[in-house]
Design a protein around this motif. Structure first.
Motif, PDB file in Angstrom:
ATOM      1  N   VAL B  99       0.844  -1.196   0.000  1.00 50.01           N
ATOM      2  CA  VAL B  99       0.000   0.000   0.000  1.00 50.01           C
ATOM      3  C   VAL B  99       0.884   1.252   0.000  1.00 50.01           C
ATOM      4  O   VAL B  99       0.612   2.212  -0.723  1.00 50.01           O
ATOM      5  CB  VAL B  99      -0.943   0.012   1.229  1.00 50.01           C
ATOM      6  N   GLY B 100       1.944   1.203   0.768  1.00 49.03           N
ATOM      7  CA  GLY B 100       2.879   2.328   0.820  1.00 49.03           C
ATOM      8  C   GLY B 100       3.555   2.555  -0.522  1.00 49.03           C
ATOM      9  O   GLY B 100       3.681   3.682  -0.993  1.00 49.03           O
ATOM     10  N   VAL B 101       3.981   1.472  -1.155  1.00 51.87           N
ATOM     11  CA  VAL B 101       4.610   1.567  -2.468  1.00 51.87           C
ATOM     12  C   VAL B 101       3.619   2.165  -3.473  1.00 51.87           C
ATOM     13  O   VAL B 101       3.956   3.060  -4.245  1.00 51.87           O
ATOM     14  CB  VAL B 101       5.072   0.173  -2.953  1.00 51.87           C
ATOM     15  N   ASP B 102       2.411   1.674  -3.404  1.00 45.03           N
ATOM     16  CA  ASP B 102       1.350   2.162  -4.286  1.00 45.03           C
ATOM     17  C   ASP B 102       1.186   3.671  -4.147  1.00 45.03           C
ATOM     18  O   ASP B 102       1.101   4.404  -5.134  1.00 45.03           O
ATOM     19  CB  ASP B 102       0.048   1.449  -3.899  1.00 45.03           C
ATOM     20  N   TYR B 103       1.176   4.116  -2.903  1.00 46.63           N
ATOM     21  CA  TYR B 103       1.036   5.553  -2.644  1.00 46.63           C
ATOM     22  C   TYR B 103       2.221   6.323  -3.226  1.00 46.63           C
ATOM     23  O   TYR B 103       2.060   7.374  -3.834  1.00 46.63           O
ATOM     24  CB  TYR B 103       0.924   5.781  -1.138  1.00 46.63           C
ATOM     25  N   MET B 104       3.426   5.783  -3.034  1.00 48.59           N
ATOM     26  CA  MET B 104       4.622   6.456  -3.536  1.00 48.59           C
ATOM     27  C   MET B 104       4.605   6.525  -5.057  1.00 48.59           C
ATOM     28  O   MET B 104       5.013   7.527  -5.646  1.00 48.59           O
ATOM     29  CB  MET B 104       5.885   5.737  -3.048  1.00 48.59           C
ATOM     30  N   GLU B 106       1.943   6.652  -6.938  1.00 47.30           N
ATOM     31  CA  GLU B 106       0.954   7.663  -7.304  1.00 47.30           C
ATOM     32  C   GLU B 106       1.517   9.067  -7.181  1.00 47.30           C
ATOM     33  O   GLU B 106       1.228   9.941  -7.995  1.00 47.30           O
ATOM     34  CB  GLU B 106      -0.280   7.527  -6.410  1.00 47.30           C
ATOM     35  N   MET B 109       7.034   9.284  -6.487  1.00 44.55           N
ATOM     36  CA  MET B 109       8.285   9.127  -5.723  1.00 44.55           C
ATOM     37  C   MET B 109       9.022   7.858  -6.152  1.00 44.55           C
ATOM     38  O   MET B 109       9.473   7.078  -5.315  1.00 44.55           O
ATOM     39  CB  MET B 109       7.983   9.023  -4.226  1.00 44.55           C
ATOM     40  N   ALA B 131      -1.484   0.267 -11.896  1.00 47.89           N
ATOM     41  CA  ALA B 131      -2.223   1.205 -11.047  1.00 47.89           C
ATOM     42  C   ALA B 131      -3.177   2.049 -11.888  1.00 47.89           C
ATOM     43  O   ALA B 131      -4.306   2.313 -11.486  1.00 47.89           O
ATOM     44  CB  ALA B 131      -1.255   2.098 -10.286  1.00 47.89           C
TER      45      ALA B 131
END
Lengths: 134, 134
Positions: B99-104, B106, B109, B131
């Motif tokens: 989930v963290g990777v997904d956010y990054m 998006e 980063m 994604a």
DNA sequence: CCGTATCCGATCCGATACTG
DNA sequence: CAGTATCGGATCGGATACGG
């Protein structure tokens, strides 16, 4: 909350996502469908409206929750789990909940589990047995 | 930390387990095998010895980490993931990391992810594509 | 019903110094 | 190398009052 732009490790973000006393509980409450604010406030024992709104805002910022506002009166808003990221997070929370149940079983807190309807007596027996083997 | 005896919901425990800035990171560092204190301190950027010991102690209380002390000099201690509960928690953390990777991804980063060796460039491309579809 | 603002005690966490 | 003790600023979270 302030979203930093200097995350270097995904787990830092994870921490920001799940920190706070209520986040996991809120997400879990939303897992079966959209809910309004008052509804959530009613169902989550002990939370204040301020905390609820604050935490919901953060969950939205991280893309785990969506908000939908309806026009007109009476005022109506729906908060729901986002289909990809939020749903993924529910998976993790479900696993963590099992860890919590496991801990409660070990400590003999079975009454709380049964009385809250989280587990039936039969399920508790089964799990206790499993735990003593594994 | 003080372990309460009045938990009524497993998610309350979950919160106690994962709260704190370093818990998930410590667990993740231990996922591939036992480590000594100095080793952990070296590998977790920015953590102090005090925080490390404090958080390890809590993880032990929740049955996620085990400690093994060796007699004699030089002093040696090994911290490791418990096979059942700790390992289960790693599953959850792994999902949350995604989930963290997904956010990054998006937030664009990607550099941080690649430079830290978390993902290769190819993997980033693939995930970004996924994604945008999902 | 939904959302914002403020005040204030509790706790978290980093720095630092010290012991076996 | 492993672990303990203390101090102080930052952050969190509960109560409460107010506004759309």
């Amino acid at each position: 909350m302030k979203i930093r732009d200097d995350y270097t490790c995904p787990l830092e973000i994870v921490h920001d996502i799940i920190k706070g006393k209520w986040k996991t509980i809120i997400l879990y409450q939303l897992k079966d469908g959209p809910k309004g604010l008052a509804e959530l406030e009613r169902e989550i024992a002990g939370i204040t409206q301020k905390m609820l709104l604050e935490q919901l805002k953060e969950l939205i910022e991280f893309g785990l929750v969506e908000k939908k506002s309806f026009e007109g009166y009476p005022l109506r808003v729906e908060y729901s789990i986002t289909p990809r990221r939020g749903r993924k997070m529910i998976e993790a929370i479900t696993i963590m909940q099992k860890v919590g149940v496991d801990y409660m079983l070990e400590k003999g807190m079975t009454d709380a589990l049964i009385s809250k309807g989280i587990l039936s007596e039969d399920e508790v027996c089964k799990l206790v047995k499993e735990a003593s083997n594994g």
